[in-house]
Design an enzyme around this catalytic site. Structure first.
Site, PDB file in Angstrom:
ATOM      1  N   LYS A   1       1.251  -1.491  -0.159  1.00 21.43           N
ATOM      2  CA  LYS A   1      -0.195  -0.292   0.286  1.00 21.43           C
ATOM      3  C   LYS A   1       0.829   1.379   0.252  1.00 21.43           C
ATOM      4  CE  LYS A   1      -3.225   0.840   3.630  1.00 21.43           C
ATOM      5  NZ  LYS A   1      -2.880   1.867   4.489  1.00 21.43           N
ATOM      6  N   SER A   2       2.085   1.471   0.913  1.00 23.79           N
ATOM      7  CA  SER A   2       2.810   2.231   0.867  1.00 23.79           C
ATOM      8  C   SER A   2       3.690   2.465  -0.271  1.00 23.79           C
ATOM      9  CB  SER A   2       3.491   2.762   1.781  1.00 23.79           C
ATOM     10  OG  SER A   2       3.563   3.025   3.232  1.00 23.79           O
TER      11      SER A   2
ATOM     12  N   ARG B   1       3.432   5.705  -3.557  1.00 17.23           N
ATOM     13  CA  ARG B   1       4.252   6.606  -4.054  1.00 17.23           C
ATOM     14  C   ARG B   1       4.478   6.364  -5.280  1.00 17.23           C
ATOM     15  NH1 ARG B   1       4.589   5.836   1.319  1.00 17.23           N
ATOM     16  NH2 ARG B   1       5.329   7.525   2.324  1.00 17.23           N
TER      17      ARG B   1
ATOM     18  N   GLY C   1      -4.548   8.173   5.569  1.00 18.54           N
ATOM     19  CA  GLY C   1      -3.922   9.167   6.092  1.00 18.54           C
ATOM     20  C   GLY C   1      -2.793   9.760   5.096  1.00 18.54           C
TER      21      GLY C   1
ATOM     22  N   ARG D   1      -8.245  12.387  12.405  1.00 13.46           N
ATOM     23  CA  ARG D   1      -6.810  12.855  12.932  1.00 13.46           C
ATOM     24  C   ARG D   1      -5.673  13.712  12.592  1.00 13.46           C
ATOM     25  NH1 ARG D   1      -4.852   7.354   9.170  1.00 13.46           N
ATOM     26  NH2 ARG D   1      -3.474   7.778  10.425  1.00 13.46           N
TER      27      ARG D   1
ATOM     28  N   SER E   1       7.938   9.846  11.251  1.00 10.68           N
ATOM     29  CA  SER E   1       6.495  10.324  10.907  1.00 10.68           C
ATOM     30  C   SER E   1       6.628   9.927   8.977  1.00 10.68           C
ATOM     31  CB  SER E   1       5.422  10.844  10.553  1.00 10.68           C
ATOM     32  OG  SER E   1       4.936  10.531   9.868  1.00 10.68           O
TER      33      SER E   1
ATOM     34  N   ASP F   1       2.670  -0.066  12.091  1.00 12.02           N
ATOM     35  CA  ASP F   1       1.028  -1.013  11.503  1.00 12.02           C
ATOM     36  C   ASP F   1       0.691  -2.297  11.699  1.00 12.02           C
ATOM     37  OD1 ASP F   1       0.899   1.421  10.940  1.00 12.02           O
ATOM     38  OD2 ASP F   1       1.442   1.272   8.141  1.00 12.02           O
TER      39      ASP F   1
ATOM     40  N   LYS G   1      -3.844   6.945  14.973  1.00 12.80           N
ATOM     41  CA  LYS G   1      -4.347   5.823  13.664  1.00 12.80           C
ATOM     42  C   LYS G   1      -5.638   6.001  13.529  1.00 12.80           C
ATOM     43  CE  LYS G   1       0.258   4.937  12.644  1.00 12.80           C
ATOM     44  NZ  LYS G   1       1.013   5.534  11.695  1.00 12.80           N
TER      45      LYS G   1
END
Ligand code: S3P
Length: 425
Positions: A21-22, A26, A93, A121, A165, A312, A339
């Site tokens: 996912k990350s 990107r 997020g 958040r 972060s 996570d 989160k």
């Protein structure tokens, strides 16, 4: 919808996962920013990455599907279209924070919104550094909606991350891609490094600090991406296999980025039988295969410096912890409270339902004792990682134990329950 579980006997089989996912977020960002056609293979099937795509569609980017590939016709620098609607980041997020870094550098105004959970958040963490760069962001109480206006003059900064972060780091670096001078982000605790790897940004280490720089020289160009399988989705299956008797699972082509595999290191220290094979690289991202077998686990002390790497995976790691020798304790992870749900509270509430002894701290929790209930109805708190972690526990408890509101698993892995069904023997 509520899902009811029978007790699991063994896990046997082979799985591969849709793209991480990350990395997928990107890839969509950089392909949309680059001028011309990029191809993304094995993109994440998550709702979150769809939110990123929706936001870029609103900014004029075109997406096409060619079998399982996603083709993106990117706009090129300063060519995004002014949005006519609010930009809806859904539950994501990563979408909201990374896009803030891009939007402060545009010549038009925009408004970012999100669902109920995202609207609670903290956004101060991106508003602060982007404002120091000269970005114009307005919001009430530093939460969504964010109104972003064109800046008269954006400037490069050096910024030490006050919270570990990767989303904040990436937002600042993405804004920095629009500037001639070098923007530098300094981190004390190492967070996931997909942005720097995928853009080829220079990285230096001075004493114990990592410094990443960006400038317009590194503005993305159109290319082909292969996204390795999502290691955070794989984590639930890894733990399920380890804690179930006579089990073996092969996981193919999964991301092995060292800023993401901390939970494998922790599990191995806990005596987990996990073998890594066939390691390769694509788009500067390592990936390979895992062979996981049932193991007799022992709890260990979890070092604070590894927390950003395993953030996570803490919900499912805590499930491994209650089947391990000794008590499970984790501290220094206050970030979990910010989160998709307050995950410290969600985990503790669910463990309390089982009869385990739970001590909740501001920055973590400790679990001891035994599961005393024969059947437990867990709450997902509408948070995908809580739903999947407690589905693993519900399978261990059996007797029609259940998890409610399981639809949220689609936020990261819409095929979670089908994959479970394919493994259960
Ligand atoms: C992410 C970074 C982490 C992580 C999130 C994805 C990213 O959040 O928890 O699931 O893709 O950059 P933080 O940056 O808030 O730690």
């Amino acid at each position: 919808m509520k899902k009811v579980f029978k007790k699991i006997k063994t896990v046997k089989g082979e799985l591969s996962f849709a793209g991480d996912k990350s990395i997928s977020h990107r890839a969509v960002f950089f392909a949309s920013m680059a001028e011309g056609k990029s191809v993304i293979r094995n993109i994440s099937s998550s709702e979150d990455v769809k939110s990123t795509q929706k936001v870029f569609s609103e900014l004029g980017v075109e997406f096409f599907h060619d079998n399982s590939d996603l083709i993106i016709q990117g706009k090129g620098r300063n060519k995004f279209k002014a949005p006519v609607k609010n930009l809806d980041c859904g539950n994501s997020g990563t979408t909201a924070r990374l896009i803030s870094g891009l939007l402060v550098a545009q010549k038009f105004s925009s408004v970012l919104i999100g669902d109920n959970s995202l609207s609670k958040r903290p956004m101060k963490r991106v508003i602060e550094p982007l404002s120091l760069m000269g970005g114009k962001i307005e919001s009430v109480n530093s939460v969504l909606p964010l109104q972003i206006f064109p800046s008269e003059s954006l400037r490069a900064i050096e910024y030490s991350l006050p919270v570990a972060s990767a989303q904040v780091k990436s937002a600042v670096l993405i804004a920095g891609l629009h500037l001639n001078d070098e923007t530098k982000v300094i981190e004390k605790f190492i967070t996931r490094d997909h942005t720097e790897r995928m853009l080829g940004l220079p990285v230096n280490t001075i004493e114990n600090f990592k410094i990443v720089s960006s400038s317009e020289k590194y503005f993305p160009t159109a290319k082909e991406y292969f996204i390795p399988g999502d290691i955070s989705s794989a984590a639930f299956f890894i733990v399920l296999t380890l804690i179930t008797e006579n089990s073996e699972l092969i996981i193919k082509d999964v991301s092995l980025n060292p800023t993401r595999t901390g939970f494998i290191e922790v599990l191995k220290k806990m005596n987990a039988d996990i073998k890594i094979e066939n390691v390769r690289e694509s788009s500067n991202e390592p990936f390979g295969d895992l062979i996981v077998r049932s193991s007799h686990l022992t709890n260990i002390r979890i070092d604070p410096s590894i927390i950003p790497n395993i953030i996570d995976e803490i919900p499912v790691l805590s499930i491994a912890g209650i089947f391990a020798e000794g008590n499970f304790e984790i501290r220094n992870c206050e970030e979990l409270r910010y989160k998709e749900s307050d995950r410290i509270n969600a985990i503790c509430e669910n463990f309390r339902l089982t009869g385990l002894d739970v001590e909740e701290f501001p920055d973590g929790f400790r679990i001891s004792g035994e599961i005393k209930k024969a059947k437990v109805n867990f709450n997902s708190f509408n948070d995908h990682r809580i739903a999947m972690a407690f589905s693993v526990l519900a399978m261990m408890v059996g007797n029609e134990s259940s998890v409610d509101e399981i639809e949220c698993v689609g936020i990261s892995n819409p095929t979670f329950y089908e994959q479970i069904d394919s493994l259960i023997k």
